[in-house]
Design a protein around this motif. Structure first.
Motif, PDB file in Angstrom:
ATOM      1  N   VAL A  34       0.864  -1.180   0.000  1.00  0.00           N
ATOM      2  CA  VAL A  34       0.000   0.000   0.000  1.00  0.00           C
ATOM      3  C   VAL A  34       0.902   1.233   0.000  1.00  0.00           C
ATOM      4  O   VAL A  34       1.719   1.412   0.910  1.00  0.00           O
ATOM      5  CB  VAL A  34      -0.912   0.028   1.241  1.00  0.00           C
ATOM      6  CG1 VAL A  34      -1.791   1.280   1.222  1.00  0.00           C
ATOM      7  CG2 VAL A  34      -1.767  -1.230   1.300  1.00  0.00           C
ATOM      8  N   HIS A  35       0.781   2.055  -1.015  1.00  0.00           N
ATOM      9  CA  HIS A  35       1.618   3.252  -1.122  1.00  0.00           C
ATOM     10  C   HIS A  35       0.966   4.399  -0.349  1.00  0.00           C
ATOM     11  O   HIS A  35      -0.173   4.777  -0.626  1.00  0.00           O
ATOM     12  CB  HIS A  35       1.813   3.636  -2.583  1.00  0.00           C
ATOM     13  CG  HIS A  35       2.532   2.571  -3.366  1.00  0.00           C
ATOM     14  ND1 HIS A  35       3.894   2.360  -3.246  1.00  0.00           N
ATOM     15  CD2 HIS A  35       2.075   1.641  -4.255  1.00  0.00           C
ATOM     16  CE1 HIS A  35       4.250   1.354  -4.029  1.00  0.00           C
ATOM     17  NE2 HIS A  35       3.171   0.906  -4.659  1.00  0.00           N
ATOM     18  N   VAL A  36       1.718   4.925   0.603  1.00  0.00           N
ATOM     19  CA  VAL A  36       1.220   5.977   1.485  1.00  0.00           C
ATOM     20  C   VAL A  36       2.149   7.181   1.374  1.00  0.00           C
ATOM     21  O   VAL A  36       3.377   7.015   1.348  1.00  0.00           O
ATOM     22  CB  VAL A  36       1.166   5.481   2.949  1.00  0.00           C
ATOM     23  CG1 VAL A  36       0.659   6.568   3.873  1.00  0.00           C
ATOM     24  CG2 VAL A  36       0.279   4.242   3.065  1.00  0.00           C
ATOM     25  N   ALA A  37       1.583   8.369   1.317  1.00  0.00           N
ATOM     26  CA  ALA A  37       2.386   9.586   1.205  1.00  0.00           C
ATOM     27  C   ALA A  37       3.267   9.771   2.443  1.00  0.00           C
ATOM     28  O   ALA A  37       2.967   9.270   3.525  1.00  0.00           O
ATOM     29  CB  ALA A  37       1.475  10.800   1.020  1.00  0.00           C
ATOM     30  N   THR A  38       4.356  10.513   2.268  1.00  0.00           N
ATOM     31  CA  THR A  38       5.336  10.685   3.336  1.00  0.00           C
ATOM     32  C   THR A  38       4.722  11.245   4.605  1.00  0.00           C
ATOM     33  O   THR A  38       5.030  10.781   5.712  1.00  0.00           O
ATOM     34  CB  THR A  38       6.469  11.615   2.864  1.00  0.00           C
ATOM     35  OG1 THR A  38       7.096  11.046   1.712  1.00  0.00           O
ATOM     36  CG2 THR A  38       7.499  11.802   3.955  1.00  0.00           C
ATOM     37  N   ARG A  39       3.828  12.221   4.493  1.00  0.00           N
ATOM     38  CA  ARG A  39       3.227  12.810   5.688  1.00  0.00           C
ATOM     39  C   ARG A  39       2.431  11.768   6.464  1.00  0.00           C
ATOM     40  O   ARG A  39       2.488  11.724   7.695  1.00  0.00           O
ATOM     41  CB  ARG A  39       2.316  13.984   5.296  1.00  0.00           C
ATOM     42  CG  ARG A  39       1.604  14.621   6.484  1.00  0.00           C
ATOM     43  CD  ARG A  39       0.844  15.866   6.091  1.00  0.00           C
ATOM     44  NE  ARG A  39       1.735  16.955   5.708  1.00  0.00           N
ATOM     45  CZ  ARG A  39       1.336  18.202   5.475  1.00  0.00           C
ATOM     46  NH1 ARG A  39       0.056  18.518   5.587  1.00  0.00           N
ATOM     47  NH2 ARG A  39       2.195  19.127   5.128  1.00  0.00           N
TER      48      ARG A  39
END
Length: 271
Positions: A34-39
């Motif tokens: 699951v790709h999650v944004a850095t924040r």
């Protein structure tokens, strides 16, 4: 709103969630990344590492440069995005946020292993658990102050575990495990005298005085370069016997007891 009394995540159709924080960031649901944004990664990591946290604490931790109102808004947006993208991951109890207990987090397993190894009695097989601590680096490359504190804390947990295993293994005559654990401790903290002493003792018990001498020399050299100090007598004294018995090689001869090498001079005299 979710709470700790809800049905387990898999039964609610969320799937199996696994979070990896050691070595690099990786979040998977049913084996799919699951790709999650850095924040959002930062928020998830904080909850996974520190456990349940108040919102006010989180905003100060993750957005210290923002005014309170903007930081709280950033937190609300991050929680909303995570809840929509990865339902079941974060439990929202209003003022308190935490990661679901059903999430499999590699850091939790390593911490449990470190406690098991560092605890009295060493009930589990230490040799099998040592592998779980090898290369357990918490999110290398994340340089925020709070993360560096947590990275150091994990290193210290690993160091204590390795020293406990080495000491126990040495006491029961398991020199192979003692060597491996002491060497791992020295890799973490090369100037930790207890770890160096255990490594030297393990090598000597294993019948390898040359390796013990090399371990001592590495320690002596780095201690002098970094601290301007000489090894203590408790460390150098471990080598007095082996040096007395060490056979000559060619024109070299063994260093006699009390030779100045034990206080920082070269290992061998030359005829």
């Amino acid at each position: 709103m979710l709470n700790r009394n809800q049905v387990p995540m898999g039964a609610d159709g969320y799937g199996e969630l696994k979070l990896e924080l050691l070595g690099s960031w990786r979040l998977c649901r049913d084996g799919v990344v699951v790709h999650v944004a850095t924040r959002q990664q930062r928020l998830i990591a904080a909850l996974a590492i520190k456990g349940p946290l108040l919102r006010n604490y989180l905003v100060g931790l993750l957005w210290p440069e923002y005014p309170d109102s903007k930081a709280l808004e950033s937190l609300r947006v991050s929680v909303h995005l995570i809840s929509r993208q990865v339902p079941g991951l974060i439990v929202n109890e209003g003022r308190m946020l935490y990661l679901s207990d059903d999430v499999d987090v590699d850091l939790r397993r390593v911490r449990l292993q470190a406690r098991a190894l560092g605890g009295a009695g060493l009930q589990a097989d230490p040799a099998s658990l040592l592998d779980g601590l090898h290369d357990a680096q918490l999110l290398p490359g994340w340089y925020e102050d709070w993360m560096m504190v947590e990275q150091s804390r994990l290193q210290q947990d690993r160091l204590r575990a390795y020293v406990a295993v080495a000491s126990h293994a040495l006491a029961v005559g398991d020199t192979g495990t003692a060597e491996a654990a002491a060497e791992a401790a020295v890799e973490i903290e090369p100037l930790y005298e207890t770890a160096v002493s255990l490594l030297i003792q393990a090598e000597l018990q294993h019948g390898n005085p040359a390796a013990a001498l090399r371990a001592y020399e590495r320690y002596r050299k780095q201690l002098g370069e970094d601290m301007g100090l000489l090894p203590s007598e408790s460390v150098s004294g471990l080598l007095t016997g082996p040096l007395e018995r060490r056979p000559g090689l060619g024109t070299e001869r063994s260093v006699p007891p009390g030779h100045p090498w034990l206080s920082g001079q070269p290992a061998l005299d030359h005829a």
